[in-house]
Write an enzyme that holds these catalytic residues in place. Structure first.
Site, short mmCIF file in Angstrom:
data_model
loop_
_atom_site.label_atom_id
_atom_site.label_comp_id
_atom_site.label_asym_id
_atom_site.label_seq_id
_atom_site.Cartn_x
_atom_site.Cartn_y
_atom_site.Cartn_z
N GLY A 202 0.80 -1.21 0.00
CA GLY A 202 0.00 0.00 0.00
C GLY A 202 0.84 1.26 0.00
N LEU A 203 2.03 1.19 -0.62
CA LEU A 203 2.94 2.33 -0.67
C LEU A 203 3.16 2.84 -2.10
CD1 LEU A 203 5.60 1.08 1.92
CD2 LEU A 203 3.89 2.88 2.27
N GLY B 10 4.08 1.31 -5.04
CA GLY B 10 5.32 0.90 -5.71
C GLY B 10 5.23 0.93 -7.22
N SER B 11 4.08 0.50 -7.77
CA SER B 11 3.93 0.48 -9.23
C SER B 11 3.93 1.89 -9.81
CB SER B 11 2.63 -0.24 -9.61
OG SER B 11 2.67 -1.60 -9.27
N SER B 12 3.15 2.78 -9.19
CA SER B 12 3.07 4.14 -9.73
C SER B 12 4.38 4.89 -9.57
CB SER B 12 1.92 4.91 -9.08
OG SER B 12 2.06 4.96 -7.68
N ALA B 13 5.21 4.52 -8.60
CA ALA B 13 6.52 5.15 -8.47
C ALA B 13 7.39 4.85 -9.68
CB ALA B 13 7.21 4.68 -7.19
N ASP C 71 -2.40 8.75 -5.40
CA ASP C 71 -1.02 8.27 -5.34
C ASP C 71 -0.16 8.95 -6.40
OD1 ASP C 71 -2.41 6.63 -3.68
OD2 ASP C 71 -1.98 4.77 -4.74
#
Length: 383
Positions: free
Chosen positions: A148-149, A151-154, A197
């Site tokens: 829930g941090l 990671g993919s969108s980063a 996000d």
């Protein structure tokens, strides 16, 4: 709009780096320049998950974890698999099965491909001319999977920044639009998500967001207001080594909202109002009230999604924090928790001991400030 951020040369040094791979003189050919951008993980601090329900949120970027993408000019267009996250060679059938059980089937290469497709289409549709050069994209990340941090969108946001610089079109793509581009790339892959996000990771730092229907319909995006990160009190991140799948949590609530379920609609409105109230509370540094807002945010989510959907382990992380008097809520849809200890260091020690006892990892939150360049700021609309 005022931005509490670092700019220009400092931003370029901290948020990206350009490596000269050969011909180190002042007339370096563009084909020899590698571009690298880093984007941090994100914490949904207040108001989530109302971003996909025309709500409001406050989020910030988490410097504890990040993803980086490197673009190297090359003869062909190439996507390099990550040696760990895109593994295609295994020691044994057991290694394969265990790996897929823990990490899933998808690595980051699909994310790089998707953002390239979406970016190229966006530029074509908006008459943005791109040169004909090719490149090789690679990535790295230390953001825990399914925590829930974001990671993919980063990874996607970092890749978008590389593309903007490679094609020298950063000044032509408005900052407010970039989160939409990132989200579109993820939607291509069936990833369930909202704009929150992507806004946090494009803007960086602490951001208040208003996704009201009026804004979304008239502007195509929300109203995004950066805030000074010094307004935040000391916070703590709690997470498990084997987190839940954050992609499954929104499903039934979304359908009930679309069906006009009065309880879901009213609850989501209250969640959104927590962010609105939270902005004032942060500006006034009323941290005792902030703790109440955090706990209420989690309670509303718990009532709407119910524990079977939230996951026993995720709920336990919040309960462990609250058992020592800390305020706590999910950072996203599950897998990690952000906690605040209003009573100070003695309460932090109690939190650390309680988490250690049940096997949770707890560490101080490091907030990453925004690092927009002057070019970025000039593209921002005045709302």
């Amino acid at each position: 709009m005022a931005f509490p951020i670092k700019t220009t040369a400092l931003a370029a040094r901290e948020n990206s780096q350009i490596n000269m791979t050969e011909n180190m003189g002042s007339d370096v050919n563009a084909s020899t320049v590698a571009i690298e951008h880093k984007v941090c993980a994100r914490v949904g601090f207040l108001g989530n998950p109302s971003d996909v329900y025309y709500g409001r949120t406050i989020s910030f970027t988490l410097a504890n974890f990040w993803a980086s993408v490197r673009l190297q000019p090359s003869d062909d267009l190439v996507f390099l698999p990550h040696p760990t996250h895109d593994l295609v060679q295994f020691r044994s059938p057991d290694h394969l099965v265990n790996r897929l059980h823990k990490e899933g089937y998808y690595g980051g290469v699909r994310l790089l491909m998707s953002i390239c497709k979406v970016f190229f289409n966006y530029c074509k549709e908006n008459n943005i001319d791109l040169h004909n050069g090719n490149f090789t994209l690679s990535y790295d990340t230390n953001i825990p999977r399914q925590a829930g941090l974001s990671g993919s969108s980063a990874i996607v946001a970092a890749a978008l920044s590389c593309l903007l610089d490679f094609y020298k079109v950063r000044h032509l793509v408005k900052v407010e639009i970039r989160p939409n581009i990132v989200l579109s790339a993820e939607k291509e892959l069936g990833i369930v998500a909202g704009l929150q996000d992507r806004v946090a990771q494009v803007y960086g730092g602490l951001v208040y967001m208003d996704f009201s229907k009026e804004c979304m319909d008239n502007l195509g995006h929300g109203i995004y207001i950066p805030m000074d990160i010094s307004l935040l009190p000391p916070l703590y991140l709690i997470y498990a080594e084997n987190p839940s799948d954050s992609g499954k949590v929104h499903s039934t609530v979304r359908q009930r909202w679309l069906n006009g379920d009065e309880f879901i609609i009213k609850s989501m409105e209250e969640v959104a109002n927590l962010a609105l109230e939270g902005r004032t509370v942060l500006l006034e540094k009323d941290y005792s009230k902030l703790a109440n807002l955090m706990n209420r945010n989690f309670e509303l989510r718990r009532q709407m999604f119910e524990e079977d959907a939230l996951g026993e382990l995720n709920v336990k992380m919040v309960e462990v924090a609250q058992s020592v008097g800390a305020a706590a809520k999910f950072t996203g849809s599950g897998g990690a928790v952000v906690a605040f200890c209003p009573d100070g260091p003695s309460q932090v020690k109690l939190l650390e001991d309680a988490c250690q006892k049940v096997g949770f990892i707890v560490e101080p939150v490091q907030v990453k400030p925004s690092c927009f360049s002057d070019v970025d700021i000039k593209t921002v609309s005045s709302n």
